[in-house]
Scaffold this motif. Sequence first.
Motif, PDB file in Angstrom:
ATOM      1  N   SER A 165       5.751  21.734  -6.106  1.00 41.57           N
ATOM      2  CA  SER A 165       5.709  20.676  -7.622  1.00 41.57           C
ATOM      3  C   SER A 165       5.636  19.616  -7.209  1.00 41.57           C
ATOM      4  CB  SER A 165       6.496  21.404  -8.872  1.00 41.57           C
ATOM      5  OG  SER A 165       7.760  20.658  -8.766  1.00 41.57           O
ATOM      6  N   CYS A 166       4.313  19.046  -7.044  1.00 44.17           N
ATOM      7  CA  CYS A 166       4.302  17.797  -6.390  1.00 44.17           C
ATOM      8  C   CYS A 166       4.401  16.425  -7.570  1.00 44.17           C
ATOM      9  CB  CYS A 166       3.073  17.903  -5.410  1.00 44.17           C
ATOM     10  SG  CYS A 166       3.147  18.059  -4.017  1.00 44.17           S
ATOM     11  N   SER A 212       0.663  -1.238   0.282  1.00 44.44           N
ATOM     12  CA  SER A 212      -0.182   0.099   0.139  1.00 44.44           C
ATOM     13  C   SER A 212       0.971   1.253  -0.247  1.00 44.44           C
ATOM     14  CB  SER A 212      -0.794   0.000   0.786  1.00 44.44           C
ATOM     15  OG  SER A 212      -2.113  -1.166   1.186  1.00 44.44           O
ATOM     16  N   ILE A 213       2.197   1.155   0.732  1.00 46.07           N
ATOM     17  CA  ILE A 213       2.292   2.105   0.801  1.00 46.07           C
ATOM     18  C   ILE A 213       3.435   2.607  -0.452  1.00 46.07           C
ATOM     19  CG2 ILE A 213       4.917   3.411   2.108  1.00 46.07           C
ATOM     20  CD1 ILE A 213       3.897   1.911   4.607  1.00 46.07           C
ATOM     21  N   THR A 223       3.962   6.410  -5.392  1.00 51.43           N
ATOM     22  CA  THR A 223       4.308   5.907  -7.215  1.00 51.43           C
ATOM     23  C   THR A 223       2.570   6.480  -7.712  1.00 51.43           C
ATOM     24  OG1 THR A 223       3.214   4.110  -7.036  1.00 51.43           O
ATOM     25  CG2 THR A 223       6.115   3.437  -7.259  1.00 51.43           C
ATOM     26  N   ASN A 224       2.248   6.763  -6.853  1.00 54.85           N
ATOM     27  CA  ASN A 224       0.855   7.699  -6.937  1.00 54.85           C
ATOM     28  C   ASN A 224      -0.116   6.784  -7.715  1.00 54.85           C
ATOM     29  OD1 ASN A 224       1.160  10.062  -5.905  1.00 54.85           O
ATOM     30  ND2 ASN A 224       2.435  10.840  -7.969  1.00 54.85           N
ATOM     31  N   GLU A 225       0.301   5.391  -7.781  1.00 54.28           N
ATOM     32  CA  GLU A 225      -0.635   3.854  -7.969  1.00 54.28           C
ATOM     33  C   GLU A 225      -2.298   4.654  -7.710  1.00 54.28           C
ATOM     34  OE1 GLU A 225       0.670  -0.076  -8.763  1.00 54.28           O
ATOM     35  OE2 GLU A 225       2.508   0.773  -8.743  1.00 54.28           O
TER      36      GLU A 225
END
Length: 67
Positions: A66-67, A7-8, A13-15
């Motif tokens: 920026s993200c 989960s982490i 990875t922004n999944e």
Amino acid sequence: MGVNVRSISRWETNERSVPSDKLADLADVLGTSTDYLLCKTDEPRPVSPATLDAKKKAGLRRDRRSC
């Protein structure tokens, strides 16, 4: 936090998005603020309300990273 490594990894990875019920816990573990994790501030540490008021009175704006 009761979260598995996969989960982490997905959060990193922004999944997947961090669930709202885990966001505050994550900020506590990392020693930062939820605003920083959500890219609402460049300040990694929580800012006191008095500091925010002083910035508003001084006319300073918060820059976003920026993200």
